[in-house]
Write an enzyme that holds these catalytic residues in place. Structure first.
Site, PDB file in Angstrom:
ATOM      1  N   HIS A  34     -16.642 -13.954  -2.559  1.00 13.33           N
ATOM      2  CA  HIS A  34     -18.671 -14.141  -2.535  1.00 13.33           C
ATOM      3  C   HIS A  34     -18.790 -14.164  -3.324  1.00 13.33           C
ATOM      4  CE1 HIS A  34     -21.498 -15.169   0.329  1.00 13.33           C
ATOM      5  NE2 HIS A  34     -22.013 -14.560   1.572  1.00 13.33           N
ATOM      6  N   TYR A  90     -17.543  -5.378  -3.238  1.00 10.30           N
ATOM      7  CA  TYR A  90     -17.413  -6.790  -2.778  1.00 10.30           C
ATOM      8  C   TYR A  90     -17.199  -6.826  -4.222  1.00 10.30           C
ATOM      9  CZ  TYR A  90     -20.207  -5.918   0.878  1.00 10.30           C
ATOM     10  OH  TYR A  90     -20.752  -5.498   2.675  1.00 10.30           O
ATOM     11  N   ASN A 105     -26.161 -18.730   2.742  1.00  8.73           N
ATOM     12  CA  ASN A 105     -27.289 -17.462   3.189  1.00  8.73           C
ATOM     13  C   ASN A 105     -28.006 -17.159   1.992  1.00  8.73           C
ATOM     14  OD1 ASN A 105     -26.687 -17.767   6.032  1.00  8.73           O
ATOM     15  ND2 ASN A 105     -24.964 -16.208   5.877  1.00  8.73           N
ATOM     16  N   TYR A 126     -28.603  -7.596  -1.370  1.00  8.08           N
ATOM     17  CA  TYR A 126     -27.281  -8.512  -0.622  1.00  8.08           C
ATOM     18  C   TYR A 126     -27.875  -9.837  -0.903  1.00  8.08           C
ATOM     19  CZ  TYR A 126     -25.309  -4.026   0.704  1.00  8.08           C
ATOM     20  OH  TYR A 126     -25.103  -2.706   0.815  1.00  8.08           O
ATOM     21  N   ASN A 179     -27.902 -12.036   1.635  1.00  6.86           N
ATOM     22  CA  ASN A 179     -28.305 -13.135   2.407  1.00  6.86           C
ATOM     23  C   ASN A 179     -30.412 -12.597   2.237  1.00  6.86           C
ATOM     24  OD1 ASN A 179     -26.400 -13.813   3.677  1.00  6.86           O
ATOM     25  ND2 ASN A 179     -26.848 -12.087   5.181  1.00  6.86           N
TER      26      ASN A 179
END
EC number: 3.1.1.29
Length: 190
Positions: A19, A14, A112, A64, A66
């Site tokens: 994000h 990532y 989120n 993560y 979320n």
């Protein structure tokens, strides 16, 4: 004591994604103060800096996106930081790339990570620095694949200008408060 939290996803795959721009801002802050992140007392990486006689904890949740609220609450409890001492740095798909928005409080706005932090704290009463990632030149068909995608070369050039401004905005919040920083930084950068 202030707690500045950059949101992102922890796995190497990532890195460099839209994000993870919160992590990018925190990495720039740490580099400015020539410090490195280490394992914290919870599921996060942290480092401590001092800026204009103010102690600041920089934190990257290793959950993560979320589930970011768990790490944020654990760090707030460990460092004894109240909501008024918290600043969350995250991506915002509702803002065009090249812009940032500081807010003293508010809803998750579809982000989120913010949503989970609000759920865990039971409050929207904390500051946030949102970094715009919405493309200017094309419509979006899949939000999740877009935010988890890597920046294009053009977007990377924009982010190389935006991230240092985010660093300065975060430091302004630490020293002068969210209202002062909002007056200085809530405008287009590019």
């Amino acid at each position: 004591m202030k707690l500045v939290v950059g949101l992102g996803n922890p796995e190497p795959r990532y890195a460099g994604t839209r994000h993870n721009v919160g992590f990018d801002v925190l990495d720039t802050l740490a580099a400015t103060f020539q410090t490195r992140f280490g394992k914290g007392k919870g599921n996060y990486l942290s480092t401590k800096i001092s800026h204009r006689n103010r102690s600041v904890i920089l934190l990257k949740p290793m959950t993560y996106m979320n589930l970011s609220g768990h790490a944020v609450v654990a760090a707030m409890n460990f460092y004894k930081v109240s909501e008024s001492g918290l600043l969350i740095v995250c991506d915002d798909l509702n803002l065009p790339a090249g812009s940032i928005r500081l807010r003293a409080k508010g809803s998750a706005g579809g982000q989120n990570g913010l949503k989970h932090i609000i759920e865990c704290l039971g409050s929207e009463g904390f500051a946030r620095l949102r970094v715009g990632i919405r493309p200017l030149d094309r419509p979006l068909h899949s939000f999740s694949s877009f935010v988890l995608g890597k920046f294009t070369e053009e977007e990377r050039i924009v982010m190389e200008k935006v991230i240092p401004v985010c660093r300065e905005a975060a430091l302004d919040v630490v020293v002068n408060g969210i209202e002062h920083a909002m007056n200085n930084y809530n405008k287009p950068i590019i």
